[in-house]
Design an enzyme around this catalytic site. Sequence first.
Site, PDB file in Angstrom:
ATOM      1  N   GLU A 142       0.803  -1.229   0.000  1.00  0.00           N
ATOM      2  CA  GLU A 142       0.000   0.000   0.000  1.00  0.00           C
ATOM      3  C   GLU A 142       0.835   1.278   0.000  1.00  0.00           C
ATOM      4  OE1 GLU A 142      -4.177  -1.451   2.055  1.00  0.00           O
ATOM      5  OE2 GLU A 142      -2.710  -0.410   3.317  1.00  0.00           O
ATOM      6  N   GLU A 301      -6.560  -7.239  -1.315  1.00  0.00           N
ATOM      7  CA  GLU A 301      -7.240  -7.251  -0.018  1.00  0.00           C
ATOM      8  C   GLU A 301      -8.706  -6.932  -0.264  1.00  0.00           C
ATOM      9  OE1 GLU A 301      -5.451  -4.776   2.954  1.00  0.00           O
ATOM     10  OE2 GLU A 301      -3.405  -5.457   2.497  1.00  0.00           O
TER      11      GLU A 301
END
Length: 665
Positions: A142, A301
Amino acid sequence: MYFGVCYYPEHWPEERWETDAWMMREAGINIVRIGEFAWSRMERYEGSFDFSWLDRIIGILAKEGIQVILGTPTATPPKWLMDQHPDLYMRDMYGDVRGYGNRRHYCYNNEAYLPYISTIVGKMAERYGNDPRVVAWQIDNEFGCNDTTRCYCDQCRTQFQLWLKDKYQDIDHLNACWGTVFWSQIYNEWEQIIVPAYTVFPLHNPGLVLDYRRFASDAVCKFQKFQTDLIRKYAPHSTITHNMMGAFNEIDAFDLSAELDIVSWDNYPNLMFTKEVDPALAAMQHDMTRGLKGQNFWVMEHQSGQPGGNIMFPTPKPQELRRWTYQSIAHGADGILYFRWRGCLFGAEQYWHGILAHDGKAGRKYREVQQVGTELARIWPLLEGTKNEDQVAMIRSYDNEWVFEIQPHIMDYTYMGHFTNYYHYLFEQQLGTDVISPDADFSKYRMLIMPNFIMTNEEIVAKVYKFVHDGGTLVLDYRAGAKDWHNRMEALTLPGKFAELLGITVEEYGVLGKEEYRAIRMDGSETIYRGGTWFDVIEMRGAEAVATFTDDYFAGCPAVTSHVYGLGKAYYIGTEMDKELREEVLHLICRDAGLVQTLDVEVPEGVEIVTRKQGDQAYMFVINHRIEAAQVQLHSRFFDLLSEQELHEETKLEGNGVMILSQNK
């Protein structure tokens, strides 16, 4: 299809691993992501490596037929490393150190970090690069999350100066592009250039701030490439990805994706307290991710439980998880990994729930995942190779988005909020949409929407003119063409380089306060609509009025115009239209573009239709985003892949229900 889960074996006793792997296999899971936060477990002390536990968990998963995506652990450099190099910590715009205790606590531009990365990633790649059980690699985790891209340390200032020298070559060229004569800011040496940190009055030169945004984005791309090069050295045939952040804008994701084999993103549809989750927002971010490389993607995710750090957010209701999963697949996901397998008993994400609760027992969410896994194993051979083929594209320009963050023009105004208003209309009209870069190929689309395109350059201008001349339909709106690519105003009458294309000039403009509106009437209609946020006073130079202001000193001036150019048509919108006016204007534009479609499936509000195709074969996903059942009108005979039934005429679709319709059984 990859159907999987994010797993943290280092959080659990080894005697539990076989149970977890067996339960995963029973749920239809065939892939697991591991390792991305486990540096201190792999290298507890500097130079003391232990990969034996990774060997064991990879072997246990393989016995159950489960493959692995291995994450490089560079998002969480261990404490021993940070203690040796305290200058690795990021500094915020106030000069304060952003210290230890969370993640992403390193500066991308500190070269002292690179040898440690080279060692840990190199050893991982050498060990697992040719292991057939490890099918892909995720770089870090991320990038751009939690405002961790722009650092203001001394290393960043030095690297920024070098970046500028490479870009501008001559210091006076930089001074001219930024307009540093303003406030006596002329630079004589590259080493004098500052980073846009906190100052007496926090209003830096806009050219400086924009270039710092570009530099910070490039630094992340460079940091990622350092790792992809390492992995490809030992594993040249490995698939490499990174889990991006959808609508987040700290990094130009088009640039970041260039080094990747496939892009991924992290999808949390219900991450805030809202009365109703807006399915268009997840859809838009799927489309953004698909547009990064113009190909299908993975969701690395995917929300499986209620998120939470110090507080918790809403729990997914029954069948929401299944619905979200099929929405992801409908928009181009060829891989789904749920976050996370089991709620952790300790650490900062104790309240971030997963498929299993903290007790590790199978419950409702596990059974729902198991249902989806069983369905996908049966239907994926039909869906494999299909993709979205859209005729509408929206241009997302990170440079222009950054410009509106630097100078938003209007209190609380955001580029992405404006962008989303257009997307909402397309979503509600079941018009599949690509979200693409200004550098992409425009020629395959019938219609382009370019929101708030305040900065432009000669190359983009030429592409846009050619697109319309060759028969395309273009939508531009207020602030288009006001600036050059260095973030300085053009000495041109608005809309600048787009004036000939649009057939208008903008004589004046102004902002409107919150809850302040001006009346607008569509041509040939008595209905009064509203425009807010902004107004342009437009003079037509060959264009025609589509909608007109009816009050204030600019009453009688057009609010929306159209102009024939070559074989196509260019529209200009000079205000922020209310929802009703936006629907009327965009209906008209879509009709002109030949985009009004008569579907064989008719659905009420709250039901989404998305189509994936391969050749002449089409699969239509019909997704009910409401809790209540919906009546779906089928005007042809279809076969539903999920229920394995032939359907026609009126069909009931349960709340959170999904159909995948084909006209071939």
